[in-house]
Design a protein around this motif. Structure first.
Motif, mmCIF file in Angstrom:
data_model
loop_
_atom_site.group_PDB
_atom_site.id
_atom_site.type_symbol
_atom_site.label_atom_id
_atom_site.label_comp_id
_atom_site.label_asym_id
_atom_site.label_seq_id
_atom_site.Cartn_x
_atom_site.Cartn_y
_atom_site.Cartn_z
ATOM 1 N N LYS A 1 12.097 7.495 8.260
ATOM 2 C CA LYS A 1 11.746 6.558 9.257
ATOM 3 C C LYS A 1 10.408 7.198 9.995
ATOM 4 O O LYS A 1 10.337 7.318 11.304
ATOM 5 C CB LYS A 1 12.849 6.401 10.340
ATOM 6 C CG LYS A 1 13.945 5.825 9.692
ATOM 7 C CD LYS A 1 15.043 5.535 10.674
ATOM 8 C CE LYS A 1 16.401 4.749 10.246
ATOM 9 N NZ LYS A 1 17.135 5.496 9.127
ATOM 10 N N LYS B 1 6.916 7.382 11.590
ATOM 11 C CA LYS B 1 6.177 6.331 12.427
ATOM 12 C C LYS B 1 4.435 6.422 12.032
ATOM 13 O O LYS B 1 3.596 5.694 12.087
ATOM 14 C CB LYS B 1 5.802 6.594 14.121
ATOM 15 C CG LYS B 1 7.468 6.593 14.526
ATOM 16 C CD LYS B 1 7.392 6.499 16.095
ATOM 17 C CE LYS B 1 8.787 6.172 16.935
ATOM 18 N NZ LYS B 1 8.750 6.386 18.151
ATOM 19 N N ARG B 2 4.220 7.786 11.414
ATOM 20 C CA ARG B 2 2.716 7.831 10.832
ATOM 21 C C ARG B 2 2.656 7.934 9.320
ATOM 22 O O ARG B 2 3.888 8.481 8.896
ATOM 23 C CB ARG B 2 2.222 9.346 11.519
ATOM 24 C CG ARG B 2 2.055 9.138 12.946
ATOM 25 C CD ARG B 2 1.665 10.516 13.752
ATOM 26 N NE ARG B 2 1.372 10.393 15.080
ATOM 27 C CZ ARG B 2 0.340 10.032 15.711
ATOM 28 N NH1 ARG B 2 -0.632 9.615 15.264
ATOM 29 N NH2 ARG B 2 0.408 10.162 17.058
#
Length: 240
Positions: A15, A17-18
Motif C-alpha cells: 500500500k 503511496k509513492r
C-alpha cells in the motif's frame, strides 16, 4: 523478469503511496530513453522518477558533488580542493569541522569512477530495463515489513544507513554490497525531495526484489502480519 509487474505488485501489497524507482548504471548512453533536460541533484532525480519520469543522466546533468562522486560518474580527484576537503559543508552546519567531514566520509561507499557513463531512472512499474537497485520511500510500518520480508527466508539483516548522502547509502551501497539498505535520508536529500517527516527510505538490490515480494505475500497470510495481529495474544510473546 517482468519488473513492471513486480513494481505494481510491490506497491499494492505494501500500500505504498509513492512509486518505487528503478536505477541502472550503464556504460553507454541508451538510445531508446530520453536524456534528462537540464541539471538536477541525484536526490531530485529520484523524485522525478517517483513522479513518473523516465530518463537517463550523465555527469553533465548532475549538479551535486555527492551525486557525481558516489555514483561513479566523476573521479573525486577532479573536484576543487574545497569540495574534496568537505569544507563547504561546515558553514551550512552539516559538520562542525573539516576533520569531522573527513572521518564521516570514510564510511561512504562509492562506485568506481570511469566505469559507467550514465544512470537510468524510471518508475519501477514502467521500467523496460533490468534495474540494479530499487529505491523505495515508505512509512515506518512498510519499511519494517520490507526488512522482515528480506529476513523471512534468508535470516539476513539489512544495512542501516546513517547521515551519509543517499547517493551513497541508498544507491552505491546496495549496488556494491548486494544488501538491503534502509535509513532516514540525509539533510541534503530531505531538503531537495518532497518528503513527509514520517517517511523513510529503503533500497533493494534488484536481484532480491522477486524473493522479497513472494515473502511479503506469504507473510501477509500469517498471524503476526494480518490486519488485527497486534491484538492477538501471540504478539505479546514475540521476543524483543
Amino acid at each position: 523478469m517482468d519488473y513492471q509487474k513486480l513494481g505494481e505488485k510491490l506497491k499494492k501489497i505494501l500500500k505504498l503511496k509513492r512509486t518505487p524507482v528503478a536505477i541502472k548504471w550503464v556504460s553507454r548512453e541508451p538510445r531508446n530513453i530520453p536524456k534528462e533536460d537540464g541539471k538536477s541533484r541525484f536526490c531530485t532525480k529520484l523524485s522525478m522518477a517517483m513522479n513518473g519520469e523516465i530518463f537517463y543522466s550523465t555527469a553533465d546533468e548532475e549538479e551535486c558533488m555527492g551525486g557525481l562522486r558516489y555514483t561513479g560518474l566523476k573521479d573525486p580527484k577532479e573536484f576543487p580542493k574545497n569540495m574534496r576537503s568537505g569544507s563547504f559543508l561546515v558553514p551550512g552546519g552539516v559538520y562542525k569541522s573539516i576533520p569531522a567531514v573527513q572521518r564521516s566520509w570514510k564510511s561512504n561507499m562509492a562506485v568506481e569512477p570511469d566505469i559507467f557513463t550514465a544512470l537510468i531512472f524510471a518508475p519501477l512499474s514502467k521500467a523496460e530495463f533490468e534495474p540494479d537497485v530499487i529505491f523505495i520511500v515508505a512509512n515506518s510500518r512498510q519499511g519494517m515489513e520490507l526488512l522482515h520480508a528480506n529476513a523471512y527466508d534468508s535470516g539476513s539483516h539489512g544495512l542501516g544507513a546513517d547521515s551519509g548522502p543517499i547517493c551513497s547509502s541508498m544507491a552505491a551501497i546496495p549496488y556494491l554490497t548486494g544488501k538491503v539498505t534502509y535509513g532516514f535520508g540525509d539533510i541534503g536529500s530531505r531538503n531537495n525531495m518532497d518528503l513527509k517527516d514520517e517517511e523513510i527510505m529503503v533500497s533493494i538490490p534488484a536481484t532480491d526484489l522477486e524473493r522479497i515480494i513472494l515473502n511479503l505475500e506469504e507473510m501477509k497470510t500469517k498471524t503476526f502480519f494480518t490486519l488485527n495481529s497486534m491484538k492477538t495474544p501471540e504478539i505479546k510473546n514475540y521476543p524483543h
